[in-house]
Enzyme design. Structure first.
Site, PDB file in Angstrom:
ATOM      1  N   HIS A 101       2.798 -17.336   8.632  1.00 43.51           N
ATOM      2  CA  HIS A 101       2.176 -18.280   7.699  1.00 43.51           C
ATOM      3  C   HIS A 101       0.742 -18.504   8.174  1.00 43.51           C
ATOM      4  CE1 HIS A 101       2.214 -21.995   5.066  1.00 43.51           C
ATOM      5  NE2 HIS A 101       1.114 -22.151   5.792  1.00 43.51           N
ATOM      6  N   ARG A 141      -5.437 -30.924  -0.937  1.00 46.76           N
ATOM      7  CA  ARG A 141      -5.535 -32.184  -0.188  1.00 46.76           C
ATOM      8  C   ARG A 141      -5.815 -31.848   1.267  1.00 46.76           C
ATOM      9  NH1 ARG A 141      -0.946 -31.202   2.793  1.00 46.76           N
ATOM     10  NH2 ARG A 141       0.773 -30.364   1.573  1.00 46.76           N
ATOM     11  N   LYS A 163       3.310 -23.432  -9.627  1.00 45.93           N
ATOM     12  CA  LYS A 163       3.391 -22.182  -8.867  1.00 45.93           C
ATOM     13  C   LYS A 163       2.985 -20.965  -9.693  1.00 45.93           C
ATOM     14  CE  LYS A 163       6.023 -22.941  -4.817  1.00 45.93           C
ATOM     15  NZ  LYS A 163       5.443 -24.188  -4.524  1.00 45.93           N
ATOM     16  N   GLY A 189      20.114 -19.800  -3.329  1.00 42.52           N
ATOM     17  CA  GLY A 189      20.582 -18.554  -2.751  1.00 42.52           C
ATOM     18  C   GLY A 189      21.616 -17.833  -3.602  1.00 42.52           C
ATOM     19  N   GLU A 215      -2.805 -21.064   1.266  1.00 38.13           N
ATOM     20  CA  GLU A 215      -1.750 -20.576   2.154  1.00 38.13           C
ATOM     21  C   GLU A 215      -1.355 -19.145   1.800  1.00 38.13           C
ATOM     22  OE1 GLU A 215       0.443 -24.743   3.373  1.00 38.13           O
ATOM     23  OE2 GLU A 215       1.501 -23.395   2.011  1.00 38.13           O
ATOM     24  N   LYS A 258      16.504 -12.258  -6.893  1.00 40.97           N
ATOM     25  CA  LYS A 258      17.205 -13.520  -7.102  1.00 40.97           C
ATOM     26  C   LYS A 258      17.258 -13.899  -8.569  1.00 40.97           C
ATOM     27  CE  LYS A 258      13.009 -16.051  -5.732  1.00 40.97           C
ATOM     28  NZ  LYS A 258      12.432 -16.945  -4.727  1.00 40.97           N
TER      29      LYS A 258
END
Lengths: 535, 499, 166
Positions: free
Chosen positions: B216, B300, B125, B173, B283, B166
């Protein structure tokens, strides 16, 4: 087959008077029936509820295939016996459909003296099993009986057609290959115990069902042994230890479900294929029967009008219409089944007797079941008729009818007096089923005739003894005789004694015959042939 | 879609390192191209559709069926043993596993997908995000993990609000909050830091711009591995439950043309920069304000690739195979056109009434509607057990229409007619989503399912419907039918009669 | 005879009121005329209920039927008297040994609540292992079986609390 032409005027005063009269009779019948079926002391109903037991009629409804008929037999048996304390003779008997099979259903009535059998209960059970044997109908017993009603043991135990006959019939049914299933819902004690014992299959409900020759009190008295119902004859014991019962059920509903499943395993034996058409409702309204049957038994009416309201499409092929006209003979269909009908339109003469005998022979030749619609005052009497051989001709009819190989069905439509009852397949002649209408009367002779006859004899006796005729004594005798006869002649007395298979509403005649004829087809036809006809 | 035998098939035999509908999907294209197919299967799926449809099948073992499908050594060994010259990984399982791609390569076989380095780059990521940022692909502004709360507050304020704060070290969470103003920031940061310390022993906190009502949006790209890349338009996958897509469509609803072009161009830029080879999907999340940010790149074929195929008329698997064989992209960007609208519904064995928890059962009845504008991608068999062994997705229903409303109507009708009985599914739920006015309006975001929860709940059937259902059910029970038909005459005609 | 079907927790009663000239079915007392029931099969596609076409898909499941009608699927559970009776505590109270043998595993303890069909003990007899299940829903009142111990035929190995106590 052509349609009968009715000549009834439904607007006439006669029709209306008859209708009012017959409707009143039917209402009276329905009220008696309703009471016999449902009226019980509250404490008995409470006990049933406390035991979480369903009333027998509810069990029967659950057992039957939904949306199918149930022909109850002898619903008013014992209605004039035992002071009325054994409604329907403490048992329910009828023919219905279970898992697609026609069966005889026989149920004890635990709301009356613990389901104990009165003498007429025994007679009713024996009759039910006779029907099962004659028609090869499998039997489902809904057992909940304490056994014989001990106070009346002499009337239900020793003789040929008493208690033992039940178990003899059960054994023979089994030998014939006619299945029996016992569903044990309550205590089956003494004689009651042999019903599941002699059934081919038995289901017993846990907790409430029990089977034993002697219950715990009797065992205690006899041997001093203390034993609980469950240990002595409960479901667990009988299905896992003694093998007296086959299937334990966890509830009454479960027992019925198992029972339906058992019946569905039974082979469907071939039925005798009677000639059959597509059923058709009668063209004329059956309810008009009420206006046709007169309000007085002495008034004559045309039986064709009744036939027109029972048979398919009101169609009737009349045989020899111009000969022996007091006996109407002919072919028709009831719920599709071809039948030969013999119906009385007056006293039987020589010609009508011979016609009847001949027609019966034709039906036997043609494998056509016979339906007798009785309204008969007897064979004609008098010098002229004796010279013509009325006894001999009547005997021909009795011979032909007695020796018939086809199934016979009798409906008592109005009166049945004297030897006419014999020729027209009275109870003694082993018709498969015999039903009575509420207005029906039966006897060797009518009440008036009997009173007249006895008064005549008494007067002659007084004269012979040289005394004067005491008219008041004669009148008293006449009235007494007539009254006693009247009571014995009534359909309620007949049905109380199981001289028939039940009183039916005339409007139910067609359905009752439909179910009865259908049931009769399960048994093969008997051998052909007759005895010696006296010519 | 391109069909017909390839005169000169690029491979002789291809092993599909997958199962279920995607394996069947790949086999279909291989067959069209005249390439032999090899299926792999764990013993429990020996009779599965993909095994039966493939030209050859190899059994692989594993403690669980999933572990077998993740066993690189066995799968590559199987491919060599049967003489396959390429492996198609499908999606899921090993499809984004760089080690697998490398192992395939080292075994002298062709991996139908990008090279291992690209997979590794995009699979991480942080590195993927950095790479995207480096090449001008917008990434959500964020504050890098730090323990210095003053510095954190300064940087965070610079980004603007709302912000998602966070713990840098963990998830779940813990210490996570959404901050909508500068006044709240300091307290939230302190709280997050202490929670982070408490739960993870690592007091660093992290913040990024929080996108409200995010959509999205993803872009299908193809690269030739030599710096050439094109896109096949975008897909919208905003309708999600439990962070997984359930309805996807192409093109995205109500997307201004300029914004679409911008998003697609950035995806192509990224693919080209990475010398991307084969099919990939970039994305994004798209905010209500029109700002979009890079999320990740899937290296993929996507589950939802059929919606792209239906609007472009292209066979993406065929393209994958041709590119894997070293061929050039067969067309230029300008040659790619979109026609109409396509919607895919993921049919899953799950209970929408119980928080979409997976369901198990046995497929007792399967009857799918058929039409030229429909695709029902599945590998289902009557009698097949649906277990917790694999993903709960059972099949995909894809409908094409001249426009979005038409495609929606067709999808609803197809779901209506789709009878898949024996395991609880989300079929009826999907139809309710498609029938919701907010869906029709294109008012989509990833919280759609939660927002419209009440409206999407199954209504009680009315009495008339319920009676019909009960009658249909009763008539299906053999003994009830026997009860109707097994009663002989005259009893059947006399009916309910008591004397 | 009444068919009981559970749909979403509500029990519905179905029975047949008439077969001729049309099938009439009662659903919780409501009459419905069903036509087109093909004698040869279920003819599901041509059925009408009260004159309206009845199109549906259907599959028999382990404990009932699944029906898809009007774009919705419904799972119906059939209630049989045995299960109902069992749920009401109507079954046998004891678990007996069907043959002499040895207790291998005792799966339940006194006080455990069991459902019909749940295994209470596993026994071995004549080299054959056998599971002995709860005859009905209920609570274990007694476990006479001890792992490793032998027993005779018909020995009571476990007992359920009588419904009144349970």
């Amino acid at each position: 087959m052509s349609r009968l032409q009715s000549s009834i005027n439904t607007a006439s005063a006669d029709f209306r008077r008859n209708e009012a009269h017959n409707r009143r009779l039917v209402a009276e019948f329905r009220a008696k029936q309703e009471a016999a079926r449902h009226s019980r002391p509250q404490r008995d109903l409470d006990r049933l509820a406390r035991q979480q037991k369903m009333p027998q009629r509810k069990r029967i409804e659950m057992l039957l295939d939904p949306g199918t008929p149930f022909l109850e037999l002898s619903s008013l048996a014992a209605n004039m016996a035992y002071g009325g304390e054994s409604p329907s003779a403490s048992s329910i008997v009828g023919i219905g459909m279970v898992s697609g099979r026609e069966v005889m259903i026989r149920a004890d009535d635990p709301t009356v003296k613990g389901g104990a059998w009165y003498p007429l209960t025994v007679k009713k059970i024996v009759r039910a099993l006779d029907i099962a044997m004659e028609n090869r109908l499998p039997v489902v017993h809904l057992c909940d009986s304490a056994g014989g009603f001990l106070q009346l043991q002499s009337e239900l135990f020793p003789d040929r057609y008493m208690g033992g006959r039940i178990f003899r019939n059960q054994s023979l049914l089994s030998k014939m290959g006619v299945k029996q299933l016992a569903l044990v819902f309550g205590h089956c004690t003494a004689g009651g115990a042999y019903i599941p014992g002699l059934s081919d299959y038995s289901v017993i409900v846990r907790g409430t069902g029990a089977v034993f020759l002697g219950g715990p009190p009797l065992v205690k008295a006899a041997t001093g042994e203390d034993v609980t119902v469950e240990e002595l004859g409960g479901a667990e014991m009988h299905t896992s230890v003694s093998g007296t019962c086959d299937y334990p059920a966890d509830s009454e509903e479960h027992a019925i479900e198992i029972g339906r499943d058992i019946v569905s395993q039974w082979d469907r034996l071939p039925r005798w294929e009677a000639q059959r058409e597509t059923p058709e409702e009668p063209f004329y309204d059956p309810a008009e029967i009420y206006g046709i049957v007169p309000d007085d038994i002495k008034k004559a009416f045309d039986m064709r009008e009744i036939i027109a309201r029972i048979v398919d499409g009101s169609r009737f092929h009349e045989y020899k219409p111009n000969y022996g006209t007091t006996l109407v003979c002919g072919f028709a269909n009831i719920w599709g089944f071809k039948v030969g009908i013999l119906a009385n339109n007056g006293v039987l003469f020589n010609d009508s007797s011979i016609k009847g005998a001949h027609f019966i022979e034709l039906c036997n030749q043609n494998n056509t079941p016979l339906v007798f619609l009785q309204n008969i005052t007897g064979y004609m009497v008098g010098r002229e008729y004796e010279r013509r051989g009325i006894t001999k001709d009547g005997a021909k009819m009795i011979m032909a009818q007695s020796c018939s190989r086809v199934p016979k069905f009798t409906v008592m439509c109005n009166g049945s007096f004297g030897a006419g009852n014999y020729g027209m397949c009275g109870r003694a002649f082993d018709g498969r089923f015999l039903f009575s209408w509420p207005n029906h009367q039966i006897g060797v002779m009518g009440g008036d005739q009997a009173a007249n006859t006895l008064a005549e004899v008494k007067a002659n006796q007084m004269k012979r003894n040289g005394g004067a005729v005491d008219q008041s004594e004669i009148d008293r005798l006449w009235e007494e005789t007539r009254k006693a006869y009247q009571e014995q002649l009534s359909a309620y007395h007949s049905t109380s004694e199981l001289w028939d298979d039940g009183i039916i509403d005339p409007l139910d005649t067609r359905n009752a015959l439909g179910v009865a004829i259908s049931a009769s087809l399960n048994a093969p036809l008997g051998p052909p042939g007759y005895g010696v006809f006296r010519f | 879609m391109m069909t017909g035998q390839d005169d000169n098939p690029p491979f002789r035999k291809v092993l599909i390192a997958n199962r279920g509908e995607i394996a069947c999907r790949v086999i279909r294209t291989l067959r069209e191209m005249g390439i032999a197919s090899v299926a792999i299967h764990h013993p429990v799926e020996a009779r599965a559709r993909h095994v039966r449809e493939a030209d050859e099948a190899v059994e692989i073992s594993g403690e669980t069926p999933v572990s077998a499908h993740l066993d690189i050594g066995q799968i590559v060994g199987a491919a060599r043993a049967v003489g396959a010259d390429a492996i198609h990984p499908g999606y899921g399982f090993l499809s984004e596993n760089a080690r697998f791609a490398r192992a395939v390569d080292e075994a002298g076989l062709t991996f139908i997908g990008p090279d291992a380095e690209t997979i590794a780059l995009m699979g991480d990521k942080i590195s993927a995000r950095q790479f995207a940022a480096d090449y001008g692909v917008p990434v959500a502004p964020s504050v890098m993990p730090t323990e210095d709360l003053a510095e954190f507050t300064r940087q965070a304020t610079a980004i603007g609000f709302p912000l998602l704060i966070k713990a840098a070290a963990g998830g779940g969470g813990k210490g996570m909050s959404i901050v909508r103003s500068a006044e709240e920031l300091e307290g939230a940061a302190r709280h997050a830091a202490s929670e982070a310390q408490r739960y993870f022993g690592d007091g660093r906190v992290y913040a990024e711009l929080f996108v409200e009502r995010p959509r999205h949006i993803e872009v299908q790209v193809f690269g030739d591995g030599k710096g050439g890349a094109i896109h096949l338009f975008e897909r919208e996958c905003s309708v999600q439950r439990r962070f997984q897509k359930i309805i996807e469509e192409a093109p995205a609803a109500n997307l201004p043309a300029a914004l679409r072009d911008e998003i697609c161009a950035s995806a192509v830029r990224l693919a080209a920069a990475a010398n991307y080879r084969n099919a990939g999907t970039v994305e994004y999340i798209l905010g209500a304000d029109g700002r979009f940010f890079f999320l990740e790149m899937n290296t993929r074929l996507q589950v939802e690739h059929p919606v792209t195929e239906m609007i472009t008329g292209l066979d993406l698997v065929r393209l994958q195979i041709e590119i894997a064989a070293g061929r050039d992209l067969p067309f230029a960007q300008d040659d790619v056109t979109a026609n109409g609208h396509a919607i895919e519904c993921r049919i899953c064995a799950e209970d929408p009434e119980r928080d979409f928890l997976p369901e198990t059962g046995t497929i007792l009845h399967l009857d799918a509607p058929q039409a030229a504008y429909l695709r029902f991608e599945n590998a289902l068999d009557r009698g097949q057990r649906v277990t917790a062994d694999f993903d709960p997705m059972l099949a995909k229903l894809v409908a094409h229409g001249p426009d979005r409303a038409g495609a929606t109507r067709r999808a609803i009708a197809a779901l209506h007619d789709l009878a898949l009985l024996g395991v609880k599914t989300n079929i009826d739920y999907l139809a309710r989503v498609l029938g919701h006015p907010a869906f029709a309006a294109g008012d989509l975001h990833t919280g759609f399912v939660v927002q419209h929860k009440a409206a999407l709940a199954a209504a009680e059937p009315d009495e008339a419907t319920r009676d019909k259902v009960l009658i249909a059910a009763a008539l299906g029970l053999r003994d009830f039918r026997d009860l109707i038909l097994g009663v002989p005459e005259p009893h059947a005609s006399i009916g309910l009669w008591r004397n | 005879m009444v068919l009981k079907l559970d749909l979403d927790g509500t029990v519905h009663h179905l029975t047949i009121l008439a077969r001729r000239p049309h099938l009439v079915v009662s659903v919780d007392g409501r009459r419905h005329v069903v036509q087109g029931l093909d004698e040869a099969g279920d003819g599901s596609r041509q059925l009408t209920v009260d004159g309206e076409p009845l199109a549906f898909a259907r599959a028999g499941s382990a404990d009932g039927v699944i029906v898809r009608l009007d774009g919705r699927s419904f799972a119906l559970r059939r209630l049989d008297a045995a299960a109902e009776a069992s749920a009401a505590g109507g079954g046998a109270n004891v678990v007996r040994a069907p043959m002499p043998g040895t207790v291998i595993v005792v799966h339940k303890r006194v006080g455990d609540s069991v459902q019909r069909g749940e295994t209470i003990v596993t026994i071995e007899s004549m080299k054959l292992q056998m599971k002995l299940d709860a005859p009905r829903d209920g609570e274990i009142a007694e476990i006479a079986a001890r792992e490793g111990e032998g027993f005779d035929k018909d020995a009571v190995l476990a007992r359920l609390a009588a419904p009144a106590e349970g």
